[in-house]
Design a protein around this motif. Structure first.
Motif, short mmCIF file in Angstrom:
data_model
loop_
_atom_site.label_atom_id
_atom_site.label_comp_id
_atom_site.label_asym_id
_atom_site.label_seq_id
_atom_site.Cartn_x
_atom_site.Cartn_y
_atom_site.Cartn_z
N ARG A 619 51.68 43.06 27.40
CA ARG A 619 50.64 43.54 28.68
C ARG A 619 51.45 43.21 29.88
NH1 ARG A 619 44.69 40.86 29.10
NH2 ARG A 619 46.01 39.36 29.90
N ASP A 622 48.44 40.29 34.51
CA ASP A 622 47.20 40.37 34.80
C ASP A 622 46.81 39.04 35.37
OD1 ASP A 622 44.38 40.78 35.09
OD2 ASP A 622 44.17 41.03 32.76
N ARG A 667 43.59 41.66 40.21
CA ARG A 667 43.96 41.60 38.83
C ARG A 667 44.50 42.90 38.38
NH1 ARG A 667 39.70 39.70 34.83
NH2 ARG A 667 41.48 39.71 33.49
N MET A 745 44.34 49.19 28.44
CA MET A 745 43.41 48.14 28.00
C MET A 745 42.34 48.86 28.54
SD MET A 745 44.21 44.32 28.37
CE MET A 745 42.92 43.82 27.25
N GLU A 747 38.67 47.67 29.53
CA GLU A 747 37.93 46.61 29.87
C GLU A 747 37.05 46.69 30.72
OE1 GLU A 747 40.84 43.22 30.25
OE2 GLU A 747 41.91 44.37 31.13
N ASP A 771 36.81 40.93 29.24
CA ASP A 771 36.23 41.45 30.34
C ASP A 771 35.14 42.45 30.28
OD1 ASP A 771 37.65 40.46 32.64
OD2 ASP A 771 39.62 40.82 31.50
N ARG A 781 32.80 35.36 33.32
CA ARG A 781 33.23 34.78 32.16
C ARG A 781 33.39 33.24 32.34
NH1 ARG A 781 38.96 38.04 30.98
NH2 ARG A 781 39.28 36.26 29.49
MG MG Z 1 40.93 41.17 30.24
#
Ligand code: MG
Ligand code: PEP
Length: 871
Positions: A619, A622, A667, A745, A747, A771, A781
């Motif tokens: 990935r 992030d 992000r 992703m 999310e 997420d 979160r």
């Molecule tokens: Mg995430």
């Protein structure tokens, strides 16, 4: 219908299928009788009778009484003995037996049928007066304890006092006259405590015993055991009445417990222990330390061979490892009980695999026999080898249940429970354990006892619960009142920290470091079977060489999520990363990116190397920025020195970048949109590493580049194009293309809703349920626990949705995205990489989703694979 009910059934009329009616023990005694094994004869008073008795305010209805009398008469015919007769009297054992085995929960009475008259006959027939009176005093003891609830310590004290007065060391030194004296004292105790005589009428003895067993179904410790093991209260227990055979009849007699395979390791071959010249409970109670079953070969060679053959036959018949109680009376072997043996998680795995290989069970049965948490348990921790070498153990005993644990010691179950409520990790240390200790045992990290063998209460229960345990530490004494333990001149007080190794049987003062140990498990073979059963693969969330290696050993079929920002947690890299995000100009950034690219490329190459050609999802960055920014004066200064700017400048820039809501801020792909050169650098590093690995290993890596935090097709498309440009440059430079995928992703709820549009450009989807849960609930979160706790207290939430996926909401969004994505691109690869997907309750519904894999932390992989395979 009352008249159709079966109250009593002789062993020779039942079979193994009737566990509900006869209890486990009774059904197996009937089955063994049916198969012609040497079982002392008898009958079972059924669970139906027990329930009837308990429902009718503890009243034995006349039909039950009549059937018991008929059964006794039949047993008298069969054994040619007479119950209560002064000539050749019939003696029986009375044992409880519920549908599920509840070790030590219910009670046993031996030698029932003895009284002042029949004992004379037993003495005459056996030619051993001492033996007869020893049996009689045992009956008084057990009967008083089980039927009248008299403390067994009181009886023991009378025996101890007698021995002291006569300067005798062990029970075997007590003569016939001695036991007679003890018996008189016992009888006085009955009158003193219960205002009644020990019943001389043998029918009365039997009925009182039967009622006591029925009543014991509802005693506190039985209830606790059932609650802990999820056994229904409405089953009731049966009572087994069986002709006595004597293991304490001269030196050619004995009694023992044998497992058809090792219940701790699963190794093939008989495992167990016995005592010569001893009766029933002596082995289980752990008062004398028994001998290993292997020495029976020397003591009684013929019996050993016969026992071995019977064990093998019973195992083949029940298609499972058996736990068998036997007694040898004057050289003749009797089997008193068989049941599927309790075992450690590791043994479960080893035994199931062996039984499969031996053709006893099918692959499907094998999978069904292993339970979800067994695999986690089988991966029990062990102590670091270096620590073990350095430290000397304080005391040693038998390795009753494997594993390793550190905790504070307590000498009673109650104190242990208290301490555990205070949040302490607890080690329970006792002279020996009994069923009263169950609750204290259940919350302990480890259990240590001074007395008892591998089949003592402590050992059996600890193994069953998967709790590390050492039993029979002969040098150890425990003073429960003073709350101290001592051995070898060392005194250890309540609350002291000990380390217990249940695999070797060593106990250490102080703390030893733990190490995960999973090397000897036959996991590979198991995984091959599991993988065939499920179309959903299990990958790992991992980015370090070490974690990827572990993940591969634990059966990962690939890496589902490598979080590249996690590769910057190390100090030097963190500084480089700060330099990057704090840079003012593109030139500054590009210079740092050059260094970072080399660092990342080396990382990726090492990761590919350990992942050995399995697919790997990497990935792109992030970073919730706040995790990386310097936070205080000291860090500003430190960063300033590294970057070559003033602390003030760093502080200003950090403040400028700070966000009110970092989890919803700059992000993922948003970083890529603002600073495309960062994502491009990563793509370059990933693909250069892939091409170079291909040259070195001659093997493609299935590289999957993943873009996080996508909300829209256009955003994804833009980044994809930027990455592709750089990737083509890499192929051109090396003159070698390699396969790759670029996916996203999913999310953020918007991405689920627009999944069809995104699927036009993406090669794969991976749900980020952390997420997705945060944003579906609108619940941060990082701050959620407080709120979730409130909701749970008010019964508004059953489970934390960050631990168990929310099927109704989050699940519905995922389903929609899967459907929309596959409509556009039927071959679209879809996975889930949020950790909560691997929770057993999440898997329960995810296994019906059209997904290719779930990805989780390495140690959870085996369990996830198993649950998926169970279907
Ligand atoms: Mg995430
Ligand atoms: C997720 O959001 O579920 C995820 C896997 O990514 P992260 O936890 O890194 O945000």
């Amino acid at each position: 219908d009352f008249f159709m009910k079966t109250w009593v059934l002789p062993f020779n009329k039942g079979n193994a299928e009737q566990k509900e009616l006869l209890g486990g023990k009774g059904a197996n005694l009937a089955e063994m009788t049916r198969l012609g094994f040497p079982v002392p004869q008898g009958f079972t008073i059924t669970t139906t009778a027990c329930l009837d008795y308990l429902e009718n305010q503890e009243y034995l209805n006349p039909s039950i009484l009549t059937e018991i009398n008929i059964a006794i008469a039949a047993l008298e015919d069969e054994t040619k003995k007479k119950f209560g007769n002064s000539q050749n009297p019939l003696l029986v054992s009375v044992r409880s037996g519920a549908k599920f085995s509840m070790p030590g929960m219910m009670d046993t009475i031996l030698n029932l049928g003895l009284n002042d008259e029949t004992v004379l006959s037993l003495a005459k027939d056996s030619g051993d007066e001492r033996f007869a009176y020893d049996c009689y005093r045992r009956l008084l003891q057990m009967f008083g304890n089980v039927v009248f609830d008299m403390d067994h310590q009181l009886f023991e004290k009378i025996v101890a006092d007698y021995k002291q007065t006569h300067q005798l060391v062990s029970d075997s030194d007590v003569t016939a006259d001695g036991w007679k004296e003890v018996i008189v004292a016992f009888k006085v105790l009955f009158v003193k405590l219960k205002q009644r005589d020990f019943p001389q009428n043998v029918e009365e003895q039997l009925l009182l015993a039967v009622e006591a067993v029925f009543k014991s179904w509802n005693n506190q410790r039985a209830k606790t055991y059932r609650r802990l093991h999820g056994i229904s209260d409405s089953l009731g227990t049966a009572v087994n009445v069986q002709e006595m055979v004597f293991g304490n009849f001269w030196d050619t007699s004995g009694t023992g417990v044998v497992f058809s395979r090792n219940p701790a390791t699963g190794e093939a071959g008989l495992f167990g222990e016995y005592l010569m010249n001893a009766q029933g409970e002596d082995v289980v109670a752990g008062i004398r330390t028994p001998k290993s079953i292997q020495t029976l070969k020397k003591d009684l060679p013929k019996v050993y061979l016969q026992l071995k053959e019977i064990c093998e036959k019973l195992e083949a018949h029940y298609k499972d490892m058996q736990d068998i109680e036997f007694t040898v009376e004057k050289g003749k072997l009797f089997i008193l009980q068989t049941r599927n043996g309790k075992r450690t998680a590791k043994a479960k795995l080893v035994i199931a695999l062996d039984l499969f290989k031996e053709g006893m069970i099918t692959e499907q049965e094998l999978i069904e026999r292993i339970e979800g948490n067994d695999l986690e348990e089988a991966l029990h921790p062990a102590f670091c080898k270096e620590d073990k070498k350095e430290k000397e153990s304080w005391v040693s005993g038998l390795p009753a249940s494997p594993g390793a644990a550190v905790g504070q010691i307590y000498f009673s179950a109650d104190q242990a429970v208290e301490a555990s409520k205070r949040g302490e990790k607890v080690i329970l240390m006792r002279a020996e354990t009994s069923p009263e200790d169950i609750e204290g045992m259940a919350i302990s990290e480890a259990i240590v006892t001074c007395r008892g063998g591998m089949t003592s209460h402590a050992a059996v229960v600890a193994r069953g619960m998967g709790i590390c345990s050492v039993v029979g530490c002969e040098n150890l004494s425990v003073d429960e009142k003073e709350r101290v333990a001592y051995a070898d001149g060392q005194v250890v007080k309540e609350g002291a920290v000990l380390s217990v190794d249940g695999t070797t049987g060593d106990v250490y003062i102080g703390e030893l470091r733990l190490e995960k140990n999973n090397t000897q498990l036959p996991l590979k073979e198991l995984f091959e079977m599991l993988d065939k059963q499920s179309s959903i693969a299990v990958r790992a969330n991992a980015e370090t060489e070490k974690d990827i290696t572990t993940a591969m050993e634990l059966g990962a079929t690939g890496i589902g999520l490598s979080r590249t920002e996690h590769m910057f947690f190390e100090k030097k890299r963190l500084m480089l990363f700060r330099k990057l995000i704090l840079a003012q100009t593109l030139e500054e950034r590009i210079a740092i990116l050059e260094t970072l690219k080399e660092v990342q490329k080396e990382d990726f190459k090492r990761m590919y190397y350990v992942a050995k050609g399995h697919p790997m999802t990497i990935r792109l960055l992030d970073p919730p920025l706040h995790e990386f920014l310097p936070k205080n004066e000291e860090e500003y200064q430190e960063t300033a020195e590294f970057v070559g700017k003033s602390a003030k400048e760093i502080k200003q820039k950090a403040n400028a970048l700070a966000e009110v809501n970092p989890m919803l801020g700059f992000r993922g792909v948003r970083l890529g949109v603002a600073y495309p050169e960062i994502y491009q650098m990563q793509a370059e590093a990933i693909m250069e590493a892939a091409v170079e690995s291909y040259f070195e290993l001659n093997n493609w890596m299935e590289v999957e580049i993943m873009i996080p935090f996508t909300t829209d097709a256009s955003e994804f498309q833009r980044i994809r194009q930027l990455l592709e440009e750089r990737i083509q440059e890499v192929f051109h430079k090396y003159n070698q293309p390699v396969p790759y995928m670029i996916g996203t992703m999913i999310e953020i709820p918007r991405a689920c809703i627009l999944a069809d549009e995104i699927a036009q450009y993406a090669d794969f989807f991976s749900f980020g349920t952390n997420d997705l849960t945060q944003m579906t609930y609108g619940l941060s979160r990082d701050d959620s626990p407080k709120i979730i706790n409130q909701y749970m207290t008010h019964g508004l939430m059953k489970e934390d949705p960050f631990q168990v996926l929310d099927e109704k909401g989050v699940g519905a969004l995922m389903k929609m995205a899967i459907e929309k994505g596959r409509k556009i691109k039927p071959e679209l690869k879809i996975g889930i990489c949020g950790e909560a997907a691997a929770h057993p309750d999440s898997i329960a519904f995810l296994k019906d989703y059209a997904i290719d894999y779930i990805s989780c932390s390495p140690y959870r992989i085996p369990q996830a694979k198993l649950l998926l395979a169970k279907g």
